[in-house]
Every structure is written in C-alpha cells, then in structure tokens.
Motif scaffolding. Structure first.
Motif, short mmCIF file in Angstrom:
data_model
loop_
_atom_site.label_atom_id
_atom_site.label_comp_id
_atom_site.label_asym_id
_atom_site.label_seq_id
_atom_site.Cartn_x
_atom_site.Cartn_y
_atom_site.Cartn_z
N VAL A 119 -6.35 5.75 6.85
CA VAL A 119 -6.38 6.27 8.22
C VAL A 119 -7.44 7.35 8.35
O VAL A 119 -8.21 7.37 9.32
CB VAL A 119 -5.00 6.80 8.64
N ASP A 120 -7.52 8.24 7.39
CA ASP A 120 -8.52 9.30 7.45
C ASP A 120 -9.93 8.73 7.45
O ASP A 120 -10.83 9.27 8.13
CB ASP A 120 -8.33 10.27 6.30
N GLN A 121 -10.14 7.64 6.71
CA GLN A 121 -11.46 7.02 6.72
C GLN A 121 -11.77 6.43 8.09
O GLN A 121 -12.90 6.55 8.59
CB GLN A 121 -11.53 5.93 5.65
N LYS A 122 -10.78 5.80 8.72
CA LYS A 122 -10.99 5.23 10.05
C LYS A 122 -11.26 6.32 11.08
O LYS A 122 -12.08 6.14 11.99
CB LYS A 122 -9.77 4.39 10.46
N MET A 154 0.85 -1.20 0.00
CA MET A 154 0.00 0.00 0.00
C MET A 154 0.88 1.24 0.00
O MET A 154 1.83 1.34 0.77
CB MET A 154 -0.90 0.00 1.24
N GLY A 155 0.61 2.18 -0.88
CA GLY A 155 1.41 3.38 -0.98
C GLY A 155 1.02 4.45 0.02
O GLY A 155 0.05 4.31 0.78
N LEU A 156 1.77 5.54 0.01
CA LEU A 156 1.57 6.61 0.99
C LEU A 156 0.16 7.19 0.90
O LEU A 156 -0.51 7.37 1.92
CB LEU A 156 2.62 7.71 0.75
N GLN A 157 -0.30 7.47 -0.32
CA GLN A 157 -1.63 8.05 -0.47
C GLN A 157 -2.71 7.10 0.03
O GLN A 157 -3.67 7.53 0.70
CB GLN A 157 -1.89 8.42 -1.93
N SER A 158 -2.55 5.82 -0.24
CA SER A 158 -3.54 4.83 0.20
C SER A 158 -3.56 4.71 1.72
O SER A 158 -4.63 4.62 2.34
CB SER A 158 -3.24 3.47 -0.42
N ARG A 159 -2.37 4.73 2.33
CA ARG A 159 -2.32 4.64 3.80
C ARG A 159 -2.96 5.87 4.43
O ARG A 159 -3.71 5.77 5.41
CB ARG A 159 -0.88 4.48 4.28
N LEU A 160 -2.67 7.04 3.87
CA LEU A 160 -3.25 8.27 4.40
C LEU A 160 -4.78 8.24 4.29
O LEU A 160 -5.48 8.56 5.24
CB LEU A 160 -2.68 9.47 3.64
N SER A 161 -5.27 7.82 3.14
CA SER A 161 -6.72 7.77 2.93
C SER A 161 -7.38 6.77 3.87
O SER A 161 -8.47 7.02 4.40
CB SER A 161 -7.02 7.42 1.47
N GLY A 201 -20.50 10.20 17.62
CA GLY A 201 -21.42 11.33 17.49
C GLY A 201 -20.73 12.66 17.30
O GLY A 201 -21.27 13.70 17.66
N ARG A 202 -19.52 12.62 16.70
CA ARG A 202 -18.74 13.84 16.52
C ARG A 202 -18.55 14.15 15.04
O ARG A 202 -18.62 13.26 14.19
CB ARG A 202 -17.37 13.71 17.20
N ASP A 203 -18.27 15.40 14.75
CA ASP A 203 -17.97 15.84 13.40
C ASP A 203 -16.49 15.55 13.11
O ASP A 203 -15.62 16.06 13.83
CB ASP A 203 -18.25 17.34 13.29
N PRO A 204 -16.18 14.75 12.08
CA PRO A 204 -14.77 14.49 11.77
C PRO A 204 -13.97 15.77 11.53
O PRO A 204 -12.76 15.80 11.76
CB PRO A 204 -14.84 13.63 10.50
N GLY A 205 -14.64 16.82 11.12
CA GLY A 205 -13.96 18.08 10.87
C GLY A 205 -13.42 18.75 12.12
O GLY A 205 -12.60 19.66 12.04
N GLU A 206 -13.86 18.28 13.30
CA GLU A 206 -13.36 18.83 14.57
C GLU A 206 -12.00 18.25 14.95
O GLU A 206 -11.39 18.69 15.91
CB GLU A 206 -14.33 18.48 15.71
N ILE A 207 -11.56 17.23 14.22
CA ILE A 207 -10.38 16.46 14.64
C ILE A 207 -9.21 16.76 13.71
O ILE A 207 -9.34 16.69 12.49
CB ILE A 207 -10.70 14.95 14.65
N ALA A 238 -12.67 9.23 10.45
CA ALA A 238 -14.03 9.71 10.19
C ALA A 238 -15.07 8.74 10.72
O ALA A 238 -16.07 9.15 11.33
CB ALA A 238 -14.22 9.93 8.68
N ASP A 239 -14.82 7.45 10.53
CA ASP A 239 -15.76 6.44 11.03
C ASP A 239 -15.86 6.48 12.55
O ASP A 239 -16.95 6.40 13.13
CB ASP A 239 -15.33 5.04 10.58
N ALA A 240 -14.68 6.60 13.22
CA ALA A 240 -14.66 6.64 14.68
C ALA A 240 -15.36 7.90 15.20
O ALA A 240 -16.06 7.87 16.22
CB ALA A 240 -13.23 6.58 15.20
N ALA A 241 -15.17 9.01 14.50
CA ALA A 241 -15.81 10.25 14.92
C ALA A 241 -17.33 10.12 14.82
O ALA A 241 -18.07 10.49 15.75
CB ALA A 241 -15.31 11.41 14.06
N ARG A 242 -17.81 9.60 13.72
CA ARG A 242 -19.26 9.47 13.55
C ARG A 242 -19.83 8.51 14.57
O ARG A 242 -20.93 8.73 15.10
CB ARG A 242 -19.57 9.01 12.12
N LEU A 243 -19.09 7.44 14.88
CA LEU A 243 -19.56 6.48 15.88
C LEU A 243 -19.69 7.14 17.25
O LEU A 243 -20.55 6.79 18.05
CB LEU A 243 -18.59 5.30 15.95
#
Length: 226
Positions: free
Chosen positions: A10-13, A1-8, A22-28, A15-20
């Motif tokens: 992690v960012d997805q995880k 997995m390349g750098l861009q894929s790893r970054l994406s 009840g938080r806005d991922p944009g706050e993090i 965002a998922d954790a934030a929504r779980l």
C-alpha cells in the motif's frame, strides 16, 4: 500476504500515486483503520512503523487506547459518526476527530476539554444528495468552520469526506478540494484534506488529499464478529 507485505504494498502504491500527481509522498499521512480488529494487531502495526491509527466507533477507540496506552507515540484518529453524548469519551481517547458535522458536536467536544489541551478537528463534508448521510452540506461548511474557530479548545485542521458510490471519485474529490480551499481562506493553517480509502486513494491524492484512511488493504479482512 502477511501484514508487513500488505503495508509495504500500500505504501508503494501511495508513493507511486503521489509522484504521478507531482507530489512529495512525504506530504501524505497514511492512517490505518483498524475497525473490528484486536488491539494486538495495532501493536503489530506499531512494530512495523505505523504511528497513525483510525477508529470508527467510540467503544473500540476507548478500548484500544486503554489497551495500548504504553504506545505513547501512536496518534489516534476518530473517523466515524459521533454522537454528542459520546463526546467526552471520544475527546479522552482521540488526538484528532475527522467527523465534526454540526455545531452541537463541536460544542460538545469543546465542553469535554478536561485541561488546556487542544483537539485537532476536521469538518466532515457530505458529498451526496442524502441529508441523512454524515457531514455538513458543502454550502454550509464555511459557517461550521467559523463556529469551530470560535471554540478555543478545538483546532480546525481541514476537511474530511467519503466519495459517494454513484459518482466518480475524481469528480467528488475535486468538489471537496473547492470546499477545502474556501475553509483555508478562513484559516490558512486548516490544510488537511482527509479523503481516500482503499479503492480511491489515488484519485484523492491527485485532488490534494493529505490524509488517507486505509483499512482492509493493510489489515486484511475484518474478523467475524458473530
């Protein structure tokens, strides 16, 4: 997995954790820790949209900020243990210092101000029973925060901690949240909670973390230093 894929990934995880929670991922804020990696990797990360980078060692921080001085929208976070005799070099390169754990260090960072600039700092909390670990004991956090607030070139932004290895992260971060709430009663603007690394950032987000320090999950394995 390349750098861009790893970054994406992690960012997805995140965002998922934030929504779980009840938080806005944009706050993090996701800080990419680039310890032992070359400045070229940070430049690659910047090209992928990364604007917050972290370093544990003053020498690396100084070298990378010098090599990447043209990236003037990149914010550098110093997250390692700091010696007072390195305060001038740290202040010269860092936009934020997460590891203020004693009055003498706060004083040294304040004295290192070369102009009327303001340095963002966080009080590091020791969540272990080992006084030799970095961080101030939770019961002394308010006193240290009050000292930081007395130094006009420092801006208290909140707290930082690392979860102990022998405790569930959720429990440790809940204790940190209690300390953070106490400091926010002293300074309402001190609302940063720097907590959570590759293995426990979901628990940190659930406890209210605002800044995550993610290293190898994004950067890949650290280079062989030998």
């Amino acid at each position: 997995m390349g750098l861009q894929s790893r970054l994406s990934a992690v960012d997805q995880k995140i965002a998922d954790a934030a929504r779980l929670a009840g938080r806005d991922p944009g706050e993090i804020t996701r800080i990419v820790v680039t310890k032992f990696h070359p400045a070229s990797l940070v430049r690659d990360l910047h090209s992928l949209g990364v604007r917050e980078a972290g370093e544990n060692r003053q020498q690396e921080l100084s070298a990378k900020t010098a090599a990447l001085a043209d990236l003037d929208d990149l914010r550098w976070h110093f997250i390692g243990q700091a010696q007072t005799n390195k305060a001038v070099a740290i202040r010269r390169s860092a936009d934020a210092v997460h590891s203020v754990d004693r009055d003498r260090l706060a004083d040294a960072l304040h004295r290192a101000a070369e102009d009327d600039s303001i340095l963002d700092v966080l009080v590091q909390i020791n969540l272990t029973d080992d006084p030799g670990r970095g961080g101030v004991a939770p019961e002394r956090a308010d006193a240290l925060a009050e000292h930081v607030l007395s130094l006009p070139s420092l801006r208290l932004r909140g707290v930082m901690a690392v979860a102990p290895l022998d405790e569930e992260p959720a429990s440790a971060f809940a204790r940190l949240r209690t300390v953070a709430d106490g400091i926010r009663s002293l300074e309402p603007a001190a609302d940063w909670i720097s907590a959570g690394m590759t293995g426990d950032f979901a628990e940190a987000i659930s406890a209210g973390a605002t800044h995550l320090r993610i290293g190898s999950a994004i950067t890949g394995p650290r280079p062989d230093r030998g």
